[in-house]
Scaffold this motif. Sequence first.
Motif, PDB file in Angstrom:
ATOM      1  N   GLN A  65       0.835  -1.214   0.000  1.00  0.00           N
ATOM      2  CA  GLN A  65       0.000   0.000   0.000  1.00  0.00           C
ATOM      3  C   GLN A  65       0.867   1.259   0.000  1.00  0.00           C
ATOM      4  OE1 GLN A  65      -2.246  -1.473   3.465  1.00  0.00           O
ATOM      5  NE2 GLN A  65      -4.109  -0.802   2.422  1.00  0.00           N
ATOM      6  N   GLN A  66       1.954   1.225   0.751  1.00  0.00           N
ATOM      7  CA  GLN A  66       2.858   2.382   0.780  1.00  0.00           C
ATOM      8  C   GLN A  66       3.486   2.603  -0.601  1.00  0.00           C
ATOM      9  OE1 GLN A  66       5.508   2.569   4.273  1.00  0.00           O
ATOM     10  NE2 GLN A  66       4.103   1.191   5.344  1.00  0.00           N
ATOM     11  N   LEU A 107      -6.357  -0.700  -9.400  1.00  0.00           N
ATOM     12  CA  LEU A 107      -7.308  -0.442  -8.317  1.00  0.00           C
ATOM     13  C   LEU A 107      -8.702  -0.925  -8.730  1.00  0.00           C
ATOM     14  CD1 LEU A 107      -6.116   3.143  -7.272  1.00  0.00           C
ATOM     15  CD2 LEU A 107      -5.642   0.996  -6.076  1.00  0.00           C
ATOM     16  N   PRO A 121      -8.765  -1.055   0.636  1.00  0.00           N
ATOM     17  CA  PRO A 121      -9.091  -1.842  -0.558  1.00  0.00           C
ATOM     18  C   PRO A 121     -10.423  -2.586  -0.457  1.00  0.00           C
ATOM     19  CG  PRO A 121      -7.203  -2.793   0.615  1.00  0.00           C
ATOM     20  CD  PRO A 121      -7.484  -1.477   1.250  1.00  0.00           C
ATOM     21  N   ILE A 129      -8.473   8.547  -4.400  1.00  0.00           N
ATOM     22  CA  ILE A 129      -7.448   7.531  -4.693  1.00  0.00           C
ATOM     23  C   ILE A 129      -6.775   7.071  -3.403  1.00  0.00           C
ATOM     24  CG2 ILE A 129      -5.187   7.149  -5.775  1.00  0.00           C
ATOM     25  CD1 ILE A 129      -7.372   7.081  -7.883  1.00  0.00           C
ATOM     26  N   GLN A 159       2.109   1.746  -3.442  1.00  0.00           N
ATOM     27  CA  GLN A 159       1.031   2.270  -4.295  1.00  0.00           C
ATOM     28  C   GLN A 159       0.858   3.774  -4.112  1.00  0.00           C
ATOM     29  OE1 GLN A 159      -2.364  -0.335  -3.296  1.00  0.00           O
ATOM     30  NE2 GLN A 159      -2.554  -0.772  -5.472  1.00  0.00           N
ATOM     31  N   LEU A 160       0.932   4.219  -2.861  1.00  0.00           N
ATOM     32  CA  LEU A 160       0.799   5.654  -2.584  1.00  0.00           C
ATOM     33  C   LEU A 160       1.934   6.439  -3.254  1.00  0.00           C
ATOM     34  CD1 LEU A 160      -0.299   5.605   1.169  1.00  0.00           C
ATOM     35  CD2 LEU A 160      -1.667   6.488  -0.734  1.00  0.00           C
ATOM     36  N   LEU A 164      -2.265   1.338 -11.195  1.00  0.00           N
ATOM     37  CA  LEU A 164      -2.153   0.814  -9.828  1.00  0.00           C
ATOM     38  C   LEU A 164      -3.063  -0.402  -9.608  1.00  0.00           C
ATOM     39  CD1 LEU A 164      -1.932   4.027  -7.604  1.00  0.00           C
ATOM     40  CD2 LEU A 164      -0.172   2.900  -8.925  1.00  0.00           C
ATOM     41  N   ILE A 191      -6.689   3.212  -1.883  1.00  0.00           N
ATOM     42  CA  ILE A 191      -5.458   2.477  -1.573  1.00  0.00           C
ATOM     43  C   ILE A 191      -5.445   2.038  -0.108  1.00  0.00           C
ATOM     44  CG2 ILE A 191      -2.941   2.701  -1.334  1.00  0.00           C
ATOM     45  CD1 ILE A 191      -3.044   4.601  -3.810  1.00  0.00           C
ATOM     46  N   ASP A 240       3.640   5.386  -5.916  1.00  0.00           N
ATOM     47  CA  ASP A 240       3.390   5.293  -7.364  1.00  0.00           C
ATOM     48  C   ASP A 240       2.375   6.360  -7.791  1.00  0.00           C
ATOM     49  OD1 ASP A 240       5.103   3.142  -7.599  1.00  0.00           O
ATOM     50  OD2 ASP A 240       3.529   1.619  -7.590  1.00  0.00           O
ATOM     51  N   TYR A 241       1.332   6.517  -6.978  1.00  0.00           N
ATOM     52  CA  TYR A 241       0.312   7.532  -7.255  1.00  0.00           C
ATOM     53  C   TYR A 241       0.930   8.932  -7.245  1.00  0.00           C
ATOM     54  CZ  TYR A 241      -3.387  10.888  -6.093  1.00  0.00           C
ATOM     55  OH  TYR A 241      -4.188  12.008  -6.044  1.00  0.00           O
ATOM     56  N   LYS A 278      -6.049   4.415 -11.930  1.00  0.00           N
ATOM     57  CA  LYS A 278      -6.789   3.172 -11.669  1.00  0.00           C
ATOM     58  C   LYS A 278      -6.147   2.001 -12.413  1.00  0.00           C
ATOM     59  CE  LYS A 278     -11.053   0.741 -12.583  1.00  0.00           C
ATOM     60  NZ  LYS A 278     -12.482   0.729 -12.843  1.00  0.00           N
TER      61      LYS A 278
END
Length: 214
Positions: free
Chosen positions: A28-29, A123, A97, A90, A31-32, A121, A94, A34-35, A118
Motif C-alpha cells: 500500500q505504501q 485499483l 481496498p 485515490i 502504491q501511494l 495501480l 489504496i 506510485d500515485y 486506476k
Amino acid sequence: MRLFDRAALAQMLKKGLDGLQLDLNQAQQEQLLDYLALLNKWNAVYNLTSVRDPMQMLTLHLLDSLAAVAAFEGAQHVLDVGAGGGLPGIVLAIARPDMKVSMIDTVHKKTAFLTQVKAELKLANVTVYTKKVQELEVRQPFDVITSRAFADLSDFVNWSGHLLGEGGRFIALKGTAPAEERERLPEPWQVRELRALQVPGLDAERHLVFIGKA
C-alpha cells in the motif's frame, strides 16, 4: 517537473503514517508513492495541483487525505465529489481496498488522469465518472459522500444529496470549516460533528465536517 526522490519520500510517508497511527502494508505504501509519482508527472502537463514539489505534495495532499481515513471506518460505498487529482478518493481506495470508491469530476483531463491511475495501480475498487454530480444516477446509493475543498457545504449537499443512501452521511474535508457555512445548511441537513485533524508536518487548520439528516 521537480526531482522525485522516492527513497526520501518513502521515509517521510512512513513517518507520517506512524504519526497518524495508520497501519498500511508495504504494498500500500508503494502504491501511494506510485500515485504520487504519477501526480507529479501528469501535473507538469495537466496542472492537476498548484503544488509542484513532491515533498510538499506528500504532506499537503497524501498525508492530508490519509489523516481522514479513520473517519471512513465501516463505510463500504463512497463517492468523492469534485475528485480533481484523486484527493481523497485515490488515497482512500489504496488505504481501504475493501471499500468501493467512486470519483466524479466535470473536467475531462482530471478524470483521464484518474482512469490512468486506476489502470496503472490496478485499483479494482475504483469507478470514475465524468459529469456533473447533479446528473449522476446510480443503482446503489452511497453510504458516505465526501469532498475536499470542493464547494460551499450547502451546494455540496444540494447537488449530491440524491445519491446518499438511508442513514448515510457526508464527510467534507475542510480547512477552517467556517461557522456561517455550517449554519446555512438547508433542511433537513445538519452538522453532526466537527472534528479537528492533525496532519503530520503541516502547521495549518484541518477539519472534517460530518453532515447527516436531522
